[in-house]
Design an enzyme around this catalytic site. Structure first.
Site, PDB file in Angstrom:
ATOM      1  N   VAL A 137       0.904  -1.157   0.000  1.00 59.30           N
ATOM      2  CA  VAL A 137       0.000   0.000   0.000  1.00 59.30           C
ATOM      3  C   VAL A 137       0.940   1.204   0.000  1.00 59.30           C
ATOM      4  O   VAL A 137       1.522   1.547   1.022  1.00 59.30           O
ATOM      5  CB  VAL A 137      -0.933   0.028   1.229  1.00 59.30           C
ATOM      6  CG1 VAL A 137      -1.713   1.335   1.277  1.00 59.30           C
ATOM      7  CG2 VAL A 137      -1.878  -1.169   1.220  1.00 59.30           C
ATOM      8  N   PRO A 138       1.154   1.811  -1.161  1.00 64.54           N
ATOM      9  CA  PRO A 138       2.205   2.836  -1.308  1.00 64.54           C
ATOM     10  C   PRO A 138       1.813   4.193  -0.707  1.00 64.54           C
ATOM     11  O   PRO A 138       1.571   5.166  -1.414  1.00 64.54           O
ATOM     12  CB  PRO A 138       2.394   2.911  -2.820  1.00 64.54           C
ATOM     13  CG  PRO A 138       1.049   2.568  -3.370  1.00 64.54           C
ATOM     14  CD  PRO A 138       0.472   1.546  -2.428  1.00 64.54           C
ATOM     15  N   CYS A 139       1.780   4.254   0.616  1.00 68.38           N
ATOM     16  CA  CYS A 139       1.352   5.476   1.291  1.00 68.38           C
ATOM     17  C   CYS A 139       2.293   6.646   1.020  1.00 68.38           C
ATOM     18  O   CYS A 139       1.903   7.802   1.175  1.00 68.38           O
ATOM     19  CB  CYS A 139       1.207   5.242   2.789  1.00 68.38           C
ATOM     20  SG  CYS A 139       2.730   4.760   3.609  1.00 68.38           S
ATOM     21  N   HIS A 140       3.496   6.356   0.554  1.00 68.27           N
ATOM     22  CA  HIS A 140       4.433   7.441   0.213  1.00 68.27           C
ATOM     23  C   HIS A 140       3.942   8.241  -0.997  1.00 68.27           C
ATOM     24  O   HIS A 140       4.434   9.332  -1.243  1.00 68.27           O
ATOM     25  CB  HIS A 140       5.836   6.884  -0.044  1.00 68.27           C
ATOM     26  CG  HIS A 140       5.891   5.847  -1.121  1.00 68.27           C
ATOM     27  ND1 HIS A 140       5.510   4.538  -0.915  1.00 68.27           N
ATOM     28  CD2 HIS A 140       6.279   5.933  -2.409  1.00 68.27           C
ATOM     29  CE1 HIS A 140       5.658   3.864  -2.036  1.00 68.27           C
ATOM     30  NE2 HIS A 140       6.126   4.682  -2.966  1.00 68.27           N
TER      31      HIS A 140
END
Length: 192
Positions: A137-140
């Site tokens: 989950v690429p929260c960046h």
């Protein structure tokens, strides 16, 4: 799979951790300053997990994470996440965040609007700060509007959003430039 397991693995940015259970990945930990700290965080977060050899589906996730952290394209959309215990709104935020293309970003407000919860930018920010599934989950890729906050969830270890985005952009064929991704410009406000 039977019960919870975890393993520590090498990447281009250091030793990461991944934990899994009967229903999928339960968490990913990016490197701390030292491996012992990464391992310690994994043990605190998943006290019932044992260090095991990962099953095939976890090996595939690890391979994808390693590839992405090398700055190369990797599709993690098929990785199964165990969302039991995750608040329903946070699960919606994570599902949407997984659709943001590599090398692109969205603001908390844009994510909220996409979820038809336009007043919920703060709730989106809270969900992102609690993301247990780093990289998958690429929260960046989700940032504050108008400024660049380099904070990342506790599972981010010592790695910053800026560093993760620069890895993605380095190998990206996106039309956005590194400057566009690292320093997003808020749209102009209407006059009057």
């Amino acid at each position: 799979m039977a019960g919870r397991g975890y393993t520590i693995f090498d990447t281009g940015i250091g030793r990461c951790g991944i934990a899994w259970g009967d229903f999928g990945i339960v968490g990913v930990q990016l490197p701390e300053a030292r491996e012992i700290e990464t391992r310690g965080r994994m043990l605190r977060q998943y006290p019932n997990a044992r260090e095991l050899r990962p099953p095939l589906n976890v090996e595939i996730a690890i391979e994808g994470i390693v590839t992405l952290l090398r700055g190369q394209p990797s599709d993690l959309s098929d990785v199964t996440l165990d969302m039991s215990g995750i608040h329903a709104f946070n699960a919606r935020v994570y599902a949407f965040t997984r659709t943001i293309p590599r090398g692109e970003t969205r603001t908390y407000g844009e994510v909220a609007a996409s979820l038809r919860a336009s007043g919920a930018a703060h709730s989106v920010a809270q969900a992102i700060s609690r993301n247990p599934f780093m990289i998958i989950v690429p929260c960046h890729r989700v940032l504050e509007a108008g400024s660049y906050a380099d904070r990342i969830s506790p599972n981010g270890g010592t790695i910053s959003k800026r560093r993760l985005l620069s890895l993605e952009v380095a190998g990206s064929t996106s039309s956005k430039t590194l400057f566009d991704v690292l320093l997003p410009v808020a749209p102009p406000r209407p006059q009057g």
